[in-house]
Design an enzyme around this catalytic site. Sequence first.
Site, PDB file in Angstrom:
ATOM      1  N   ASN A 165      -8.808 -38.302  17.026  1.00  0.00           N
ATOM      2  CA  ASN A 165      -9.951 -39.069  17.205  1.00  0.00           C
ATOM      3  C   ASN A 165     -11.127 -38.823  16.164  1.00  0.00           C
ATOM      4  OD1 ASN A 165     -11.974 -41.087  18.575  1.00  0.00           O
ATOM      5  ND2 ASN A 165     -12.868 -39.053  19.315  1.00  0.00           N
TER       6      ASN A 165
ATOM      7  N   ILE B  88      -9.444 -41.049  27.651  1.00  0.00           N
ATOM      8  CA  ILE B  88      -7.963 -40.885  27.576  1.00  0.00           C
ATOM      9  C   ILE B  88      -7.616 -40.224  28.737  1.00  0.00           C
ATOM     10  CG2 ILE B  88      -6.020 -40.188  26.235  1.00  0.00           C
ATOM     11  CD1 ILE B  88      -7.513 -42.779  25.002  1.00  0.00           C
TER      12      ILE B  88
ATOM     13  N   MET C 157     -13.405 -47.021  22.798  1.00  0.00           N
ATOM     14  CA  MET C 157     -14.585 -46.666  23.953  1.00  0.00           C
ATOM     15  C   MET C 157     -13.871 -46.494  25.178  1.00  0.00           C
ATOM     16  SD  MET C 157     -16.954 -46.718  21.916  1.00  0.00           S
ATOM     17  CE  MET C 157     -18.356 -46.427  22.950  1.00  0.00           C
ATOM     18  N   ARG C 158     -12.789 -45.618  25.476  1.00  0.00           N
ATOM     19  CA  ARG C 158     -12.499 -45.248  26.808  1.00  0.00           C
ATOM     20  C   ARG C 158     -11.941 -43.976  26.865  1.00  0.00           C
ATOM     21  NH1 ARG C 158     -11.003 -49.348  30.311  1.00  0.00           N
ATOM     22  NH2 ARG C 158      -9.225 -48.143  31.173  1.00  0.00           N
TER      23      ARG C 158
ATOM     24  N   GLY D 117     -14.030 -51.701  13.723  1.00  0.00           N
ATOM     25  CA  GLY D 117     -12.890 -51.448  13.057  1.00  0.00           C
ATOM     26  C   GLY D 117     -12.891 -50.899  11.595  1.00  0.00           C
TER      27      GLY D 117
ATOM     28  N   HIS E 294     -15.238 -38.525  15.334  1.00  0.00           N
ATOM     29  CA  HIS E 294     -16.420 -38.584  15.881  1.00  0.00           C
ATOM     30  C   HIS E 294     -17.555 -38.282  15.214  1.00  0.00           C
ATOM     31  CE1 HIS E 294     -19.059 -38.167  19.582  1.00  0.00           C
ATOM     32  NE2 HIS E 294     -19.649 -36.896  18.685  1.00  0.00           N
TER      33      HIS E 294
HETATM   34  C1  GRF Z   1     -17.216 -44.493  14.696  1.00  0.00           C
HETATM   35  O1  GRF Z   1     -18.412 -43.953  14.481  1.00  0.00           O
HETATM   36  C2  GRF Z   1     -16.760 -43.522  15.034  1.00  0.00           C
HETATM   37  O2  GRF Z   1     -16.914 -42.187  14.653  1.00  0.00           O
HETATM   38  C3  GRF Z   1     -16.856 -43.619  16.300  1.00  0.00           C
HETATM   39  O3  GRF Z   1     -16.971 -44.975  16.503  1.00  0.00           O
HETATM   40  C4  GRF Z   1     -17.198 -45.711  15.465  1.00  0.00           C
HETATM   41  C5  GRF Z   1     -16.272 -46.661  15.256  1.00  0.00           C
HETATM   42  O4  GRF Z   1     -16.485 -47.197  14.006  1.00  0.00           O
HETATM   43  N1  GRF Z   1     -15.834 -43.035  17.342  1.00  0.00           N
HETATM   44  P1  GRF Z   1     -15.656 -48.524  13.474  1.00  0.00           P
HETATM   45  O5  GRF Z   1     -15.316 -49.508  14.457  1.00  0.00           O
HETATM   46  O6  GRF Z   1     -14.321 -47.790  12.784  1.00  0.00           O
HETATM   47  O7  GRF Z   1     -16.311 -49.331  12.369  1.00  0.00           O
END
Ligand code: GRF
Length: 219
Positions: free
Chosen positions: A107, A93, A90-91, A12, A109
Site C-alpha cells: 500500500n 483488507i 478505499m477499503r 489512479g 500512504h
Molecule cells: C494517494 O494519495 C495514496 O497515497 C492514497 O490514495 C491516494 C490515491 O491517489 N492511498 P491516486 O488514485 O493514485 O491518484
Amino acid sequence: MVNLGVLVSGSGSNLQSIIDSIEAGTLEASVKVVITDNPEAYALERAKKHRIPSVVLHKKDYRTREEFDSAVVRELREHRVELVVLAGFMRIISPVMLEAFPMRIMNIHPSLLPAFPGLDVQRKALEHGVKFSGCTVHFVDGGLDSGPIIIQAVVPVLDADTPETLSKRILAEEHRIYPHAIRLFSEGRLNILGRRVFVEKGPEASGTMENPKITVPRS
Ligand code: GRF
C-alpha cells in the site's frame, strides 16, 4: 518480472506512474488486472487506454467484506497475480485477502507512518504543525496502515500550505517511490524480519530513493 494486480477506487495517478515505469523499461512488471469498487473511478479510463483488463466489483452485491474480498482474490488468481498493489483503494483488507497473499500486498500512504494513519491525513499533518511530511510504501497487515515499512520519502511542509498543495507535493514523491518499491520486490531485494524490511543493495545510487535530498520549493 512480477505480475501485478492493482486495486483502485479513484483517480489512479499511482496506477499511471506504475504503467509509465513499465513502459519506460524501469520496472520489470506487468499489470495483469485493475480491480475497483467504484465504477466511476478515473483509473478505469487509464487501464482501458493501456489495454489492461479491469474488473468492477459492486459493494452491494456482497453481504460481507469477506465475501467481497473472496471475489477479489478469485479475480487476482484468475489473472495470475503475484503482488497486489493498493493504489488509493478505499477499503479495509480482510483476513481473506491477507491469507491469500501473505506479505504480497503493498500500500502507499500519504504520510510518514506511523504518523497520521487513516484518512484526510494532509489536513491532520497541517493541523498538527509538523515541519515535514511525506509518503510511505508498506506491506499490508491486519491493522490500519500499520504493516512493515518498505520505503519512505520526505517533503517539507510550508507555511502557506493547504491540504491541496501539500497533497500535490506528496503525490509527486508517491509517483517516484511506488514503482521503485515494486521494482525492489520484483528483484527479490526485500527481506522482511519482523517489522523491519531490509533492502538489498542494487545498482541505483545508494540511499537516494529512501532519503531524498530535501529541496524547498518556492511556491
Ligand atoms: C494517494 O494519495 C495514496 O497515497 C492514497 O490514495 C491516494 C490515491 O491517489 N492511498 P491516486 O488514485 O493514485 O491518484
